[in-house]
Scaffold this active site. Structure first.
Site, PDB file in Angstrom:
ATOM      1  N   MET A 166       8.711   4.664   5.134  1.00  0.00           N
ATOM      2  CA  MET A 166       8.951   3.026   4.721  1.00  0.00           C
ATOM      3  C   MET A 166      10.238   3.061   3.936  1.00  0.00           C
ATOM      4  O   MET A 166      10.734   1.782   3.914  1.00  0.00           O
ATOM      5  CB  MET A 166       7.861   2.559   3.911  1.00  0.00           C
ATOM      6  CG  MET A 166       6.323   2.674   4.935  1.00  0.00           C
ATOM      7  SD  MET A 166       6.599   1.664   6.308  1.00  0.00           S
ATOM      8  CE  MET A 166       7.241   0.114   5.679  1.00  0.00           C
ATOM      9  N   GLU A 167      10.438   3.997   3.041  1.00  0.00           N
ATOM     10  CA  GLU A 167      11.796   3.981   2.268  1.00  0.00           C
ATOM     11  C   GLU A 167      13.086   3.787   3.156  1.00  0.00           C
ATOM     12  O   GLU A 167      13.998   2.967   2.756  1.00  0.00           O
ATOM     13  CB  GLU A 167      11.744   5.092   1.338  1.00  0.00           C
ATOM     14  CG  GLU A 167      10.635   5.092   0.254  1.00  0.00           C
ATOM     15  CD  GLU A 167       9.422   5.205   0.519  1.00  0.00           C
ATOM     16  OE1 GLU A 167       8.339   4.948  -0.202  1.00  0.00           O
ATOM     17  OE2 GLU A 167       9.066   5.607   1.507  1.00  0.00           O
ATOM     18  N   LEU A 218       0.802  -1.121   0.018  1.00  0.00           N
ATOM     19  CA  LEU A 218      -0.019  -0.130  -0.067  1.00  0.00           C
ATOM     20  C   LEU A 218       0.708   1.036  -0.058  1.00  0.00           C
ATOM     21  O   LEU A 218       0.446   2.447   0.215  1.00  0.00           O
ATOM     22  CB  LEU A 218      -1.085  -0.008   1.161  1.00  0.00           C
ATOM     23  CG  LEU A 218      -1.961  -1.045   1.243  1.00  0.00           C
ATOM     24  CD1 LEU A 218      -2.912  -1.194   2.344  1.00  0.00           C
ATOM     25  CD2 LEU A 218      -2.640  -1.261  -0.020  1.00  0.00           C
ATOM     26  N   CYS A 219       2.214   1.239  -0.356  1.00  0.00           N
ATOM     27  CA  CYS A 219       2.995   2.352  -0.481  1.00  0.00           C
ATOM     28  C   CYS A 219       2.813   3.017  -1.841  1.00  0.00           C
ATOM     29  O   CYS A 219       2.628   2.342  -2.794  1.00  0.00           O
ATOM     30  CB  CYS A 219       4.383   1.936  -0.305  1.00  0.00           C
ATOM     31  SG  CYS A 219       4.893   1.664   1.367  1.00  0.00           S
ATOM     32  N   HIS A 220       2.745   4.309  -1.630  1.00  0.00           N
ATOM     33  CA  HIS A 220       2.641   5.290  -2.837  1.00  0.00           C
ATOM     34  C   HIS A 220       4.354   5.171  -3.396  1.00  0.00           C
ATOM     35  O   HIS A 220       5.320   5.026  -2.922  1.00  0.00           O
ATOM     36  CB  HIS A 220       2.527   6.588  -2.603  1.00  0.00           C
ATOM     37  CG  HIS A 220       1.052   6.639  -2.233  1.00  0.00           C
ATOM     38  ND1 HIS A 220       0.689   6.496  -0.820  1.00  0.00           N
ATOM     39  CD2 HIS A 220       0.082   6.999  -2.689  1.00  0.00           C
ATOM     40  CE1 HIS A 220      -0.500   6.639  -0.948  1.00  0.00           C
ATOM     41  NE2 HIS A 220      -0.909   6.802  -2.119  1.00  0.00           N
ATOM     42  N   ASP A 277      23.934 -11.584   4.469  1.00  0.00           N
ATOM     43  CA  ASP A 277      24.406 -12.531   3.196  1.00  0.00           C
ATOM     44  C   ASP A 277      25.882 -12.689   3.141  1.00  0.00           C
ATOM     45  O   ASP A 277      26.474 -13.544   2.838  1.00  0.00           O
ATOM     46  CB  ASP A 277      23.568 -12.171   2.113  1.00  0.00           C
ATOM     47  CG  ASP A 277      24.077 -12.909   0.788  1.00  0.00           C
ATOM     48  OD1 ASP A 277      23.803 -14.216   0.790  1.00  0.00           O
ATOM     49  OD2 ASP A 277      24.620 -12.269  -0.152  1.00  0.00           O
TER      50      ASP A 277
END
Length: 163
Positions: free
Chosen positions: A116-117, A76-78, A131
């Protein structure tokens, strides 16, 4: 209830928030992720002696790439026009243990926030460290992925109180 939950419609279904009427403002967010490991593994990261070579360079680049693709990863992120993303990495080596601290800063001028970014950048940078060192140590732990601060938009500035 749905008036309080911005990502839920009147029938309780998930939806993308309409930000069309919001003003474009400068927005900034800073997030941190910590990767815990043994002192020997942290020293190898610091010294560039991990089996896959330099750990921190690829981690920083992976974080930047991830921030740019957050809208594809989080449903739901733009999609935001990022003006900058920066990921820093600091290696701490103690007597018995060590850690890599990754801090991601994201900026935009947009109608919605960039938290969020920043969180995605810090998380993917941490996954990349994992990793790159898993051949040295299986018990590496990614911890404490947190938003440190944000600014811009209607809600204004916020900073995590870590005291």
């Amino acid at each position: 209830m749905s008036e309080q939950l911005t990502h839920i419609d009147d029938e309780g279904r998930a939806r993308m928030v309409d930000v069309g009427d919001k003003a474009h403002t400068d927005r900034r967010a800073v997030a941190r992720a910590t990767v815990r490991m043994s002192a020997a593994t942290a020293a190898a990261v610091r010294d560039g002696d991990a089996p896959k070579g330099d750990v921190l360079g690829p981690a920083r680049i992976a974080g930047i790439q991830a921030a740019k693709r957050t809208w594809e990863l989080i449903p739901l992120c733009h999609q935001l026009p990022l003006s900058s993303v920066d990921v820093t990495a600091e290696v701490e080596v103690g007597e018995r243990d060590g850690r890599v601290v990754l801090v991601a800063t994201a900026r935009t001028r947009a109608q919605t926030g960039v938290e969020m970014e920043a969180l995605t950048a810090a998380s993917v940078a941490a996954l990349t460290v994992y990793d790159m060192v898993k051949a040295l140590e299986k018990g590496v732990e990614i911890a404490d992925v947190v938003l440190l601060e944000k600014s811009g938009g209607r809600s204004g500035a916020w900073r995590r109180d870590e005291a």
